[in-house]
Design a protein around this motif. Structure first.
Motif, short mmCIF file in Angstrom:
data_model
loop_
_atom_site.label_atom_id
_atom_site.label_comp_id
_atom_site.label_asym_id
_atom_site.label_seq_id
_atom_site.Cartn_x
_atom_site.Cartn_y
_atom_site.Cartn_z
N GLU A 1 0.82 -1.22 0.00
CA GLU A 1 0.00 0.00 0.00
C GLU A 1 0.85 1.26 0.00
N GLY A 2 2.05 1.17 -0.52
CA GLY A 2 2.96 2.32 -0.50
C GLY A 2 4.23 1.98 0.24
N ARG A 3 4.96 3.00 0.60
CA ARG A 3 6.27 2.76 1.21
C ARG A 3 6.12 2.26 2.64
N LEU A 4 7.12 1.49 3.07
CA LEU A 4 7.22 1.04 4.46
C LEU A 4 8.55 1.51 5.02
N GLU A 5 8.53 1.91 6.27
CA GLU A 5 9.71 2.46 6.96
C GLU A 5 10.35 1.38 7.82
N GLY A 6 11.67 1.26 7.73
CA GLY A 6 12.33 0.25 8.53
C GLY A 6 13.69 0.68 9.04
N ARG A 7 14.28 -0.20 9.82
CA ARG A 7 15.67 -0.06 10.27
C ARG A 7 16.41 -1.34 9.86
N PRO B 1 4.26 -5.03 17.87
CA PRO B 1 2.91 -5.25 18.42
C PRO B 1 1.83 -4.46 17.68
N HIS B 2 0.62 -4.56 18.19
CA HIS B 2 -0.57 -4.06 17.50
C HIS B 2 -0.50 -2.56 17.20
N PRO B 3 -0.68 -2.19 15.93
CA PRO B 3 -0.61 -0.77 15.56
C PRO B 3 -1.63 0.11 16.26
N LYS B 4 -2.78 -0.45 16.60
CA LYS B 4 -3.84 0.34 17.21
C LYS B 4 -3.65 0.53 18.72
N PHE B 5 -2.65 -0.12 19.28
CA PHE B 5 -2.40 -0.01 20.72
C PHE B 5 -0.97 0.45 20.98
N GLY B 6 -0.49 1.30 20.09
CA GLY B 6 0.81 1.92 20.30
C GLY B 6 2.00 1.11 19.82
N GLY B 7 1.76 0.02 19.12
CA GLY B 7 2.86 -0.82 18.65
C GLY B 7 3.64 -0.18 17.51
N THR B 8 4.95 -0.13 17.64
CA THR B 8 5.83 0.37 16.58
C THR B 8 7.10 -0.48 16.58
N MET B 9 7.93 -0.25 15.56
CA MET B 9 9.19 -1.00 15.48
C MET B 9 10.17 -0.58 16.57
N ARG C 1 13.83 -4.55 11.02
CA ARG C 1 12.55 -4.34 11.67
C ARG C 1 11.88 -3.19 10.95
N PHE C 2 10.58 -3.13 10.99
CA PHE C 2 9.88 -2.10 10.20
C PHE C 2 8.53 -1.78 10.83
N ASN C 3 7.95 -0.66 10.39
CA ASN C 3 6.62 -0.28 10.84
C ASN C 3 5.57 -0.81 9.87
N PHE C 4 4.55 -1.47 10.43
CA PHE C 4 3.43 -1.87 9.60
C PHE C 4 2.75 -0.64 9.00
N ARG C 5 1.95 -0.86 7.98
CA ARG C 5 1.20 0.23 7.32
C ARG C 5 0.48 1.12 8.34
N GLY C 6 0.57 2.42 8.09
CA GLY C 6 -0.12 3.38 8.95
C GLY C 6 0.60 3.73 10.23
N VAL C 7 1.78 3.16 10.45
CA VAL C 7 2.57 3.44 11.65
C VAL C 7 3.81 4.22 11.26
N GLY C 8 4.11 5.29 11.99
CA GLY C 8 5.28 6.10 11.67
C GLY C 8 5.19 6.65 10.26
N ALA D 1 5.45 -9.94 4.39
CA ALA D 1 5.97 -10.66 3.22
C ALA D 1 6.81 -9.74 2.35
N SER D 2 6.37 -8.48 2.20
CA SER D 2 7.16 -7.51 1.42
C SER D 2 8.48 -7.21 2.10
N ALA D 3 8.45 -7.12 3.44
CA ALA D 3 9.69 -6.87 4.18
C ALA D 3 10.67 -8.02 4.00
N LEU D 4 10.16 -9.24 4.02
CA LEU D 4 11.04 -10.39 3.83
C LEU D 4 11.59 -10.41 2.40
N ASP D 5 10.73 -10.07 1.43
CA ASP D 5 11.20 -9.97 0.04
C ASP D 5 12.36 -8.97 -0.06
#
Length: 217
Positions: free
Chosen positions: A10-16, A33-41, A62-69, A86-90
Motif C-alpha cells: 500500500e505504498g512505502r514502508l519504513e524500517g531499520r 505489536p498491535h498498531p492500534k495499541f501503540g505498537g511500533t518497530m 525491523r519495520f513499521n506496519f502500514r499506517g505506523v510512523g 511478506a514484502s519486508a522479507l522480500d
C-alpha cells in the motif's frame, strides 16, 4: 543503523536495517505489536530482539506496519500487515541473496503475523514468538506448523493469559517433524518490564543452539 524505505503493498514502508559484513550471514525480520495499541518497530521488546539477533551474526530488519510512523496505508485487521511482512522479507532477501538461513521473530500481534508468515514462506528455518496473543486470535492455521521455534511469555502477563500460551504451545508440540520449545519468564508481564534480560538471554540461547543443529527443521 540505516533507516530504509522500501515498497509495500500500500505504498512505502519504513524500517531499520542492520547488515553484517558477511554476505552469507543469516537474516531475520522482527515484527512489532498491535498498531492500534501503540505498537511500533521501536517497542522495547522489538528493539531488544533486533539487537539480540544482530549480536548473534544476523542481518536484521525491523519495520513499521502500514499506517505506523512513516509507513503508508491504514491498519488492515492483520490481512494487510501479513502482506507488509511478506514484502519486508522480500526486501531483506533481495539485499541478501546469499543468506544461508532465514528467521522470523514477532512480539504479541507481531507474533501472530509472524506465525502466519511461516505458512507462506517455506524458507523460514526458525521462529521466535514472544507473548503470542492466543486468547485474541485464531492460531489453528498452524496445521501443520512448518518449522521449529521458540514460544516465550511472561508468567505475570495480564494481556495474554499464560494458560492460553501454554495451550497453544502444547498443541504445536504434538505435531511431528518439528520441535516447538516453550519457556515462561518468572515474574514478567506482557511487555517484560521485569525479565527483559532473561527473555532476551533465553532467545539467544535457543537460537545459538539451533545454529549448531542445522538439521533441525
Amino acid at each position: 543503523m540505516p533507516e530504509v524505505i522500501f515498497p509495500g503493498p500500500e505504498g512505502r514502508l519504513e524500517g531499520r536495517y542492520h547488515p553484517q559484513k558477511s554476505k552469507d550471514a543469516p537474516i531475520a525480520i522482527i515484527l512489532h505489536p498491535h498498531p492500534k495499541f501503540g505498537g511500533t518497530m521501536n517497542n522495547k521488546v522489538v528493539y531488544n530482539l533486533h539487537y539480540a539477533f544482530h549480536d548473534m551474526g544476523f542481518t536484521v530488519l525491523r519495520f513499521n506496519f502500514r499506517g505506523v510512523g512513516r509507513s503508508q496505508g491504514e491498519y488492515d485487521q492483520g490481512i494487510g500487515e501479513l502482506s507488509d511482512a511478506a514484502s519486508a522479507l522480500d526486501y531483506l532477501q533481495s539485499l541478501n541473496p546469499n543468506s544461508r538461513q532465514c528467521w522470523v521473530a514477532g512480539f504479541s500481534f507481531g507474533a501472530w503475523i509472524g506465525m502466519q508468515l511461516l505458512m507462506r514462506r517455506p524458507e523460514v528455518a526458525g521462529f521466535i514468538s514472544v507473548a503470542p496473543p492466543a486468547n485474541m486470535y485464531d492460531f489453528t492455521f498452524l496445521a501443520p506448523c512448518p518449522s521449529s521455534g521458540l514460544i516465550i511469555n511472561g508468567e505475570a502477563d495480564r494481556v495474554v493469559p499464560p494458560a492460553d500460551v501454554t495451550g497453544l504451545a502444547e498443541k504445536l508440540q504434538q505435531q511431528k517433524g518439528i520441535t516447538v520449545t516453550h519457556q515462561t519468564v518468572p515474574g514478567a508481564g506482557h511487555f517484560f518490564e521485569n525479565g527483559m534480560d532473561e527473555m532476551i538471554g533465553n532467545v539467544q540461547d535457543y537460537v545459538r543452539k539451533r545454529q549448531t543443529e542445522p538439521h533441525i527443521r
